[in-house]
Scaffold this motif. Structure first.
Motif, PDB file in Angstrom:
ATOM      1  N   SER A   1     -10.621   0.584   3.484  1.00 45.69           N
ATOM      2  CA  SER A   1     -10.233   1.826   2.828  1.00 45.69           C
ATOM      3  C   SER A   1     -11.426   2.430   2.100  1.00 45.69           C
ATOM      4  O   SER A   1     -12.227   1.713   1.488  1.00 45.69           O
TER       5      SER A   1
ATOM      6  N   PRO B   1      -1.289   9.941   3.534  1.00 48.26           N
ATOM      7  CA  PRO B   1      -0.159   9.041   3.308  1.00 48.26           C
ATOM      8  C   PRO B   1       1.055   9.812   2.789  1.00 48.26           C
ATOM      9  O   PRO B   1       0.919  10.882   2.188  1.00 48.26           O
TER      10      PRO B   1
ATOM     11  N   SER C   1      -6.182   0.506  -1.343  1.00 46.59           N
ATOM     12  CA  SER C   1      -6.119   1.468  -0.250  1.00 46.59           C
ATOM     13  C   SER C   1      -6.359   2.876  -0.771  1.00 46.59           C
ATOM     14  O   SER C   1      -6.091   3.195  -1.935  1.00 46.59           O
TER      15      SER C   1
ATOM     16  N   ALA D   1      -4.628   5.272   0.187  1.00 44.26           N
ATOM     17  CA  ALA D   1      -3.265   5.759  -0.047  1.00 44.26           C
ATOM     18  C   ALA D   1      -2.842   5.517  -1.491  1.00 44.26           C
ATOM     19  O   ALA D   1      -2.335   6.418  -2.177  1.00 44.26           O
TER      20      ALA D   1
ATOM     21  N   LEU E   1       5.040   4.025  -0.096  1.00 45.87           N
ATOM     22  CA  LEU E   1       3.854   4.800   0.262  1.00 45.87           C
ATOM     23  C   LEU E   1       3.429   4.315   1.642  1.00 45.87           C
ATOM     24  O   LEU E   1       3.040   3.156   1.804  1.00 45.87           O
TER      25      LEU E   1
ATOM     26  N   ILE F   1       1.523   4.797   5.657  1.00 44.92           N
ATOM     27  CA  ILE F   1       0.341   5.289   6.338  1.00 44.92           C
ATOM     28  C   ILE F   1       0.572   5.194   7.845  1.00 44.92           C
ATOM     29  O   ILE F   1       1.650   4.827   8.294  1.00 44.92           O
TER      30      ILE F   1
ATOM     31  N   LEU G   1      -9.756   8.424   4.494  1.00 46.74           N
ATOM     32  CA  LEU G   1      -8.810   7.318   4.604  1.00 46.74           C
ATOM     33  C   LEU G   1      -9.522   5.992   4.862  1.00 46.74           C
ATOM     34  O   LEU G   1      -9.623   5.157   3.983  1.00 46.74           O
TER      35      LEU G   1
END
Length: 280
Positions: free
Chosen positions: A55, A81, A110, A112, A152, A154, A186
């Motif tokens: 990430s 995300p 991450s 996200a 959450l 992805i 990302l």
């Protein structure tokens, strides 16, 4: 050469040519297929392969030992995300419903989760409650079954969450793009700094170019790792996450990475680091 990346279609599409000996001069790859939470932690412990997909949010912990390759990763628009809740929740579009609630995330380091923390600080009064880390493919079933209050997600969840009866509370990518005007960083490709980073960049870019020039060549390889995904969803996944930033980050890509990690460092969400290392 040891390398680690996810079994997701964008990664297998990008690295198919190199993995199958189709890039002249490139070394043979010993591949570890691993979830992003695993590679983020391997990089931090300096125990992982020479080359890894991690990430962008994890970069501040590892940039002293790993260089960021300017290609091969995932950065773009309309690919962020998603924050999902059960479809029958009250006030399904009100972020305040997450106050004090349990939220599942794919990795504590991450991108996200970093975006979620930045967003929640502005939109969730009092903050969320417990954060639960789980593999991304387990998150939507957990939300559907009421094991957690929100998730959450992805990857291909963008195309499949409706199948679980879930509601889109917020698209982190849309929020980021509206807030900054920049694409969303990302996943990054990193390599140990003692290696020939320029050659690794050339081989990775050549693998991307081969994938685009021969889009059907990787189909069997992609689908063999696609975790029961349909070919249509796999293609949509590739089309979304493999783009010009995968070929070359360019000025806009570096601006997006600098904006995300610079803001996160200012808010104490990641360690302070020398932003110049992103290009060294």
């Amino acid at each position: 050469m040891k390398i680690a990346f996810s079994p997701c279609p964008n990664d297998t599409f990008v690295f198919h040519a190199w993995a199958h000996g189709l890039i002249p001069g490139a070394p043979e790859l010993d591949i570890l297929y691993a979830d992003i939470d695993i590679t983020n932690n391997l990089a931090d412990r300096r125990e992982g392969p020479e080359v890894m997909k991690i990430s962008y949010a994890a970069l501040p912990w590892v940039l002293s030992d790993y260089a960021l390759l300017p290609c091969g990763g995932a950065l773009g628009r309309g690919c962020g995300p998603l924050v999902l809740t059960k479809g029958d929740s009250a006030d399904t579009n009100d972020p305040a419903q997450l106050s004090g609630k349990r939220v599942a995330v794919p990795s504590e380091r991450s991108t996200a989760y970093l975006l979620f923390r930045l967003w929640a600080a502005q939109n969730v009064p009092g903050g969320v409650g417990e954060i639960v880390v789980m593999p991304f493919h387990q998150i939507m079933p957990a939300v559907r079954d009421g094991l957690i209050d929100a998730g959450l997600v992805i990857h291909e969840a963008r195309f499949t969450y409706q199948n679980y009866g879930l509601n889109l509370l917020e698209d982190m990518g849309n929020w980021w793009e509206q807030d900054t005007g920049l694409p969303i960083p990302l996943g990054a490709i990193i390599a140990r700094r003692h290696l020939d980073v320029q050659s690794l960049t050339n081989w990775t870019r050549a693998s991307v170019e081969y994938a685009w020039a021969n889009p059907d060549a990787s189909l069997d390889y992609v689908m063999s790792h696609a975790q029961e995904m349909s070919p249509e969803v796999a293609k949509a996944h590739i089309d979304l996450y493999v783009n010009e930033f995968t070929r070359n980050l360019g000025d806009e890509g570096y601006a997006a990475i600098t904006a995300l990690l610079g803001r996160a460092a200012e808010q104490g969400l990641v360690p302070a680091f020398d932003l110049a290392l992103l290009k060294k």
